[in-house]
Design a protein around this motif. Structure first.
Motif, PDB file in Angstrom:
ATOM      1  N   GLU A  97       0.817  -1.224   0.000  1.00  0.00           N
ATOM      2  CA  GLU A  97       0.000   0.000   0.000  1.00  0.00           C
ATOM      3  C   GLU A  97       0.847   1.268   0.000  1.00  0.00           C
ATOM      4  OE1 GLU A  97      -3.586  -0.195   2.633  1.00  0.00           O
ATOM      5  OE2 GLU A  97      -2.619  -2.042   3.253  1.00  0.00           O
ATOM      6  N   MET A 109      -6.293   6.525  15.832  1.00  0.00           N
ATOM      7  CA  MET A 109      -6.887   7.820  15.590  1.00  0.00           C
ATOM      8  C   MET A 109      -7.410   8.444  16.879  1.00  0.00           C
ATOM      9  SD  MET A 109      -9.584   9.299  13.038  1.00  0.00           S
ATOM     10  CE  MET A 109     -10.841   8.391  13.752  1.00  0.00           C
ATOM     11  N   ARG A 110      -7.952   7.590  17.731  1.00  0.00           N
ATOM     12  CA  ARG A 110      -8.490   8.090  18.994  1.00  0.00           C
ATOM     13  C   ARG A 110      -7.387   8.698  19.860  1.00  0.00           C
ATOM     14  NH1 ARG A 110     -10.776   3.776  22.741  1.00  0.00           N
ATOM     15  NH2 ARG A 110     -11.210   5.059  24.548  1.00  0.00           N
ATOM     16  N   ALA A 111      -6.255   7.988  19.907  1.00  0.00           N
ATOM     17  CA  ALA A 111      -5.130   8.482  20.691  1.00  0.00           C
ATOM     18  C   ALA A 111      -4.605   9.776  20.068  1.00  0.00           C
ATOM     19  CB  ALA A 111      -4.042   7.428  20.743  1.00  0.00           C
ATOM     20  N   LYS A 162      -6.713  12.623  21.070  1.00  0.00           N
ATOM     21  CA  LYS A 162      -6.550  12.993  22.476  1.00  0.00           C
ATOM     22  C   LYS A 162      -5.220  13.679  22.740  1.00  0.00           C
ATOM     23  CE  LYS A 162      -9.304   9.455  24.828  1.00  0.00           C
ATOM     24  NZ  LYS A 162      -9.964   9.893  26.047  1.00  0.00           N
ATOM     25  N   THR A 163      -4.177  13.296  21.999  1.00  0.00           N
ATOM     26  CA  THR A 163      -2.837  13.726  22.420  1.00  0.00           C
ATOM     27  C   THR A 163      -2.049  14.566  21.409  1.00  0.00           C
ATOM     28  OG1 THR A 163      -2.062  11.570  21.686  1.00  0.00           O
ATOM     29  CG2 THR A 163      -2.423  11.813  24.034  1.00  0.00           C
ATOM     30  N   LYS A 190      -3.976   6.608   9.063  1.00  0.00           N
ATOM     31  CA  LYS A 190      -3.256   5.889   8.011  1.00  0.00           C
ATOM     32  C   LYS A 190      -2.463   6.835   7.115  1.00  0.00           C
ATOM     33  CE  LYS A 190      -5.341   2.551   5.554  1.00  0.00           C
ATOM     34  NZ  LYS A 190      -6.451   1.703   5.071  1.00  0.00           N
ATOM     35  N   LYS A 236       2.296   1.036   8.278  1.00  0.00           N
ATOM     36  CA  LYS A 236       0.845   1.175   8.455  1.00  0.00           C
ATOM     37  C   LYS A 236       0.441   0.821   9.888  1.00  0.00           C
ATOM     38  CE  LYS A 236      -3.417  -0.844   6.700  1.00  0.00           C
ATOM     39  NZ  LYS A 236      -4.017  -1.776   5.764  1.00  0.00           N
ATOM     40  N   ARG A 272      -1.238  -0.829  12.793  1.00  0.00           N
ATOM     41  CA  ARG A 272      -1.979  -2.090  12.865  1.00  0.00           C
ATOM     42  C   ARG A 272      -3.080  -1.896  13.875  1.00  0.00           C
ATOM     43  NH1 ARG A 272       1.715  -7.055  14.061  1.00  0.00           N
ATOM     44  NH2 ARG A 272       2.185  -5.826  15.890  1.00  0.00           N
ATOM     45  N   GLY A 273      -4.323  -2.158  13.471  1.00  0.00           N
ATOM     46  CA  GLY A 273      -5.402  -2.084  14.454  1.00  0.00           C
ATOM     47  C   GLY A 273      -5.107  -3.097  15.542  1.00  0.00           C
ATOM     48  N   CYS A 274      -5.387  -2.743  16.777  1.00  0.00           N
ATOM     49  CA  CYS A 274      -5.166  -3.718  17.841  1.00  0.00           C
ATOM     50  C   CYS A 274      -6.132  -4.871  17.642  1.00  0.00           C
ATOM     51  CB  CYS A 274      -5.425  -3.086  19.192  1.00  0.00           C
ATOM     52  SG  CYS A 274      -4.061  -2.083  19.693  1.00  0.00           S
ATOM     53  N   VAL A 275      -5.770  -6.049  18.094  1.00  0.00           N
ATOM     54  CA  VAL A 275      -6.673  -7.184  17.933  1.00  0.00           C
ATOM     55  C   VAL A 275      -7.350  -7.510  19.260  1.00  0.00           C
ATOM     56  CG1 VAL A 275      -5.602  -8.258  15.960  1.00  0.00           C
ATOM     57  CG2 VAL A 275      -4.728  -8.713  18.232  1.00  0.00           C
TER      58      VAL A 275
END
Lengths: 403, 105
Positions: free
Chosen positions: B16, B66-68, B71-72, B90, B100, B102-105
């Motif tokens: 990508e 993105m959330r982090a 916030k920061t 991304k 890239k 990695r979404g946490c699992v």
């Protein structure tokens, strides 16, 4: 610890309530397959003799002084602290989610009360658009929303409502799962069951009156019934405890030793940690082995073992009395194969089977009678084993993995 | 894994287009990648996010979600989407030359 050190060790468990929930069964509550009461038991009854149980809410941890402060002013000094305070649901952090329609057309089944009220709503559901929305990761059990979709498909067919219902999974991920091989296989399964996937949907707000989800990039999804998996964060005391957590309130630990970065005598386990693996119960079980060893090493002044490999193992219920099994860790993604015995199984990995479904149901009993009392499950090791897994589907980047 | 030329230098990227070796990255490469993604000019606000992502990745080994980020990083999520349409975490990671997220699992 009691086995290792006997009465010379004082162990105190502090919790804000005395209700332990077998969380994997929350999934079955909305479909009336399990009664909410049957998945809860008193925490105090699960602990062995010699372990003290204290009801109390933690206000903060002062690592410099080896002290836990409880709300109300009481303090508990410690030599070693294990933080196992889990992940909390934060539905109020998403604009509009807990506004109009919350508890009427919008629900979560990630709590006992939420699952019970969703169960009533499902009972009265007459078809329409059923939207399952993961607001953002990390969440407890990242595959549970897929299971909810699969079970909804089964349940709606059974009630003759499937043709009148669209099932949509709105996920912030770019596919069904985070790891490529499983994402492809689970994606195919969703397609086969005609479950629509709205990928890379970053939920910005919920309009409960108009029954619409809005994403940050201005997409919209209409719903008649919303099943939300809200944002997750660490326990509130983490934010008040200097240096203990990350920006989401999860305890920052070494991913292999589980020792907190904040202090050498603090450890964390389960969904309270920031480690990049599943926040599911199986992970906490595998971590417990590393944790036990490492606390012993710490007390003896020895070097810690970097033995936790991110191992996760989860059954995915796919409906119609079938399930499939995933087994993975930090470096190895879920692959097809047999488990736990290579070539024999009897469980199948990443492939639907009736036995995997029976395994999921049988696990309930194992959980209360083997796992919680601290007994081992035969044949299942804390570290992931490569034997029995089909590695032919892996891309070239996974060389050097042994097991 | 393929090799492409960015700002005149060959670099390794994944399927990508995410750089695989953050140390190969330069700001000029970032600007070139931004242009290919439809961002004509990187402003100071863009760089605030990109630098933050890169620093977090280099310090911790993981790119912030993105959330982090919201916030920061000092830039709210709504503005992040205005700066990097379609997926700020991304795109900022890509322009910043880190793998890239990695979404946490």
């Amino acid at each position: 610890m009691r086995r290792r050190y006997g009465a010379e060790t004082e162990i105190t468990v502090v919790d804000r309530d005395n209700r332990h929930v077998y969380q994997p069964d929350l999934l079955f509550v909305p479909f009336g397959l399990v009664a909410p009461d049957s998945i809860c038991r008193p925490r105090s009854k699960q602990l062995r003799r010699g372990v003290e149980f204290r009801l109390g809410k933690v206000e903060r941890v002062e690592t410099e002084k080896n002290t836990v402060h409880l709300v109300g002013g009481e303090t508990l000094p410690y030599d070693v602290l294990i933080v196992a305070s889990g992940a909390e649901l934060l539905p109020e952090e998403t604009e509009g989610l807990t506004g109009p329609g919350w508890g009427a057309t919008a629900f979560t089944y990630y709590s006992v009360e939420g699952a019970a009220s969703l169960s009533k709503a499902m009972e009265g559901f007459e078809g329409g658009r059923l939207v399952v929305n993961i607001v953002d990761v990390p969440i407890k059990c990242p595959i549970a929303p897929l299971e909810f979709c699969f079970l909804s498909d089964w349940w709606l067919q059974k009630r003759g409502l499937r043709k009148k219902t669209e099932i949509v999974l709105a996920t912030p991920l770019d596919g069904a799962f985070t790891k490529p091989v499983a994402a492809r296989m689970l994606g195919e399964l969703l397609e086969k069951k005609k479950i629509l996937v709205e990928a890379e949907f970053a939920t910005g707000r919920v309009d409960g009156e108009a029954r619409k989800l809005h994403s940050w990039d201005e997409r919209e999804i209409d719903y008649d019934l919303l099943v939300s998996i809200p944002l997750h964060g660490g326990s509130p005391f983490v934010e008040s405890s200097n240096g203990l957590g990350d920006e989401l309130g999860f305890i920052v630990v070494d991913p292999n030793t589980l020792q907190a970065k904040a202090a050498p005598n603090v450890f964390a386990i389960g969904d309270a940690t920031n480690v990049p693996t599943s926040k599911a119960g199986a992970v906490a079980h595998f971590q417990a082995e590393t944790l036990g060893e490492n606390i012993q090493h710490f007390l003896a002044g020895e070097e810690l073992e970097k033995s936790f490999d991110g191992h996760a193992n989860c059954f995915i219920e796919t409906g119609f009395s079938k399930a499939l099994l995933l087994d993975f860790n930090y470096d190895v993604e879920p692959l097809p194969g047999k488990f736990p015995l290579p070539g024999i199984g009897p469980m199948s990995l990443l492939k639907e089977s009736r036995l995997d479904h029976l395994g999921k149901l049988a696990f309930r009993k194992l959980y209360w009678h083997l796992l919680l009392p601290g007994r081992r499950i035969p044949l299942i090791s804390a570290q992931l084993k490569m034997a029995g897994k089909d590695t032919s589907l892996l891309s070239s980047t996974k060389e050097g993995v042994t097991g | 894994m393929t090799t492409v030329t960015l700002a005149g230098t060959p670099v390794e990227v994944d399927d990508e287009g995410f750089l695989q070796k953050p140390e190969q990255w330069t700001r000029e490469m970032g600007e070139e990648m931004a242009r290919s993604a439809g961002i004509e000019k990187l402003t100071e606000r863009h760089w605030q996010v990109i630098d933050f992502m890169r620093k977090t990745y280099l310090d911790t080994g993981a790119a912030p979600s993105m959330r982090a980020l919201g916030k920061t990083s000092g830039v709210a999520i709504k503005e992040l989407y205005e700066l990097f349409p379609k997926g700020p975490a991304k795109l900022a990671a890509k322009i910043g030359g880190i793998p890239k997220p990695r979404g946490c699992v």
